[in-house]
Design a protein around this motif. Structure first.
Motif, PDB file in Angstrom:
ATOM      1  N   SER A 196      11.928   4.369 -11.849  1.00 25.97           N
ATOM      2  CA  SER A 196      12.587   4.819 -10.618  1.00 25.97           C
ATOM      3  C   SER A 196      12.283   3.970  -9.391  1.00 25.97           C
ATOM      4  O   SER A 196      13.004   4.034  -8.406  1.00 25.97           O
ATOM      5  CB  SER A 196      12.191   6.267 -10.326  1.00 25.97           C
ATOM      6  N   GLY A 197      11.180   3.221  -9.435  1.00 29.23           N
ATOM      7  CA  GLY A 197      10.760   2.459  -8.261  1.00 29.23           C
ATOM      8  C   GLY A 197      10.029   3.303  -7.230  1.00 29.23           C
ATOM      9  O   GLY A 197       9.639   2.809  -6.182  1.00 29.23           O
ATOM     10  N   GLU A 198       9.817   4.585  -7.528  1.00 24.10           N
ATOM     11  CA  GLU A 198       9.107   5.481  -6.616  1.00 24.10           C
ATOM     12  C   GLU A 198       7.641   5.082  -6.490  1.00 24.10           C
ATOM     13  O   GLU A 198       7.020   4.662  -7.462  1.00 24.10           O
ATOM     14  CB  GLU A 198       9.136   6.918  -7.148  1.00 24.10           C
ATOM     15  N   LEU A 199       7.103   5.268  -5.288  1.00 27.45           N
ATOM     16  CA  LEU A 199       5.690   5.013  -5.047  1.00 27.45           C
ATOM     17  C   LEU A 199       4.863   6.092  -5.731  1.00 27.45           C
ATOM     18  O   LEU A 199       5.047   7.286  -5.471  1.00 27.45           O
ATOM     19  CB  LEU A 199       5.394   4.999  -3.542  1.00 27.45           C
ATOM     20  N   CYS A 200       3.964   5.695  -6.620  1.00 26.19           N
ATOM     21  CA  CYS A 200       3.046   6.638  -7.293  1.00 26.19           C
ATOM     22  C   CYS A 200       1.760   6.788  -6.494  1.00 26.19           C
ATOM     23  O   CYS A 200       1.253   7.888  -6.323  1.00 26.19           O
ATOM     24  CB  CYS A 200       2.739   6.168  -8.706  1.00 26.19           C
ATOM     25  N   TRP A 201       1.233   5.649  -6.040  1.00 27.09           N
ATOM     26  CA  TRP A 201       0.041   5.682  -5.206  1.00 27.09           C
ATOM     27  C   TRP A 201      -0.099   4.370  -4.444  1.00 27.09           C
ATOM     28  O   TRP A 201       0.504   3.365  -4.797  1.00 27.09           O
ATOM     29  CB  TRP A 201      -1.224   6.022  -5.980  1.00 27.09           C
ATOM     30  N   LEU A 202      -0.893   4.435  -3.384  1.00 24.28           N
ATOM     31  CA  LEU A 202      -1.152   3.289  -2.509  1.00 24.28           C
ATOM     32  C   LEU A 202      -2.626   3.318  -2.148  1.00 24.28           C
ATOM     33  O   LEU A 202      -3.179   4.385  -1.846  1.00 24.28           O
ATOM     34  CB  LEU A 202      -0.287   3.398  -1.244  1.00 24.28           C
ATOM     35  N   TYR A 203      -3.267   2.163  -2.192  1.00 22.70           N
ATOM     36  CA  TYR A 203      -4.677   2.067  -1.800  1.00 22.70           C
ATOM     37  C   TYR A 203      -4.792   0.975  -0.751  1.00 22.70           C
ATOM     38  O   TYR A 203      -4.279  -0.132  -0.941  1.00 22.70           O
ATOM     39  CB  TYR A 203      -5.545   1.731  -3.023  1.00 22.70           C
TER      40      TYR A 203
END
Length: 195
Positions: free
Chosen positions: A23-30
């Protein structure tokens, strides 16, 4: 780095992203917090290994995350701080160890705990290669170093006179055969000579 479900990458601004591959959705960001410092050679590509992702970063830090959740499992300073201590070469791995390297050296680190098994301070010219429990490195003196991957001991230093006029791009290994790629040629190491 790409797995069956995820795409993980990092930016020069100190952010590590994990996206859903479909989907290209953001799962996580650090956010590493390494802002303001210039990264001279960019960042290493993350390495996905089963349910973990390893990322070499600025200031000599190696980070390990749980792939699906982005939870930080461990963070370890690998190399001595210097202008060129960004872990910017490709990460390598075997069953138990991650090998992280920069222009100033290489280290063997436990995948499980982040404990540094060994470090080797050597000015590197290109990314290393791992094959048959040995790491192959090209240093700034145009020597090919053969290193025992378990203990970081240099087993052999092979001077490569032919490379003085060449611009080496990388060392590649496969089944015990060693190749050095330059802008003009691919050399094969036979014994201790380039052909």
């Amino acid at each position: 780095a790409i797995s069956e479900k995820f795409v993980v990458f990092q930016t020069g601004s100190g952010k590590i992203y994990c996206l859903n591959k479909s989907s290209g959705e953001l799962c996580w960001l650090y956010r590493t917090g390494a802002t303001g410092k210039l990264s001279l050679r960019g960042a290493s590509q993350p390495l996905i290994d089963q349910n973990r992702v390893y990322v070499g970063g600025r200031e000599g830090n190696l980070l390990c995350f749980q792939l699906e959740s982005g939870k930080l499992i461990w963070k370890q300073k690998i190399l001595k701080p210097s202008v060129l201590s960004d872990l910017d070469f490709q990460l390598l791995s075997d069953q138990t160890t991650i090998y992280a390297s920069a222009k100033t050296g290489i280290a063997g680190v436990s995948k499980k705990s982040g404990k540094v098994f060994w470090t080797l301070d050597e000015e590197l010219k290109t990314k290393p290669s791992l094959d048959l429990a040995k790491i192959y490195l090209l240093n700034q003196s145009n020597e090919l170093l053969v290193v025992d991957s378990q203990v970081g001991l240099i087993l052999k230093r092979i001077p490569l006179e032919k490379l003085k006029k060449e611009k080496p791009l990388g060392v590649f290994t496969r089944n015990g055969k060693v190749f050095i790629l330059t802008r003009q040629k691919i050399f094969k190491l036979i014994g201790e000579n380039l052909k």
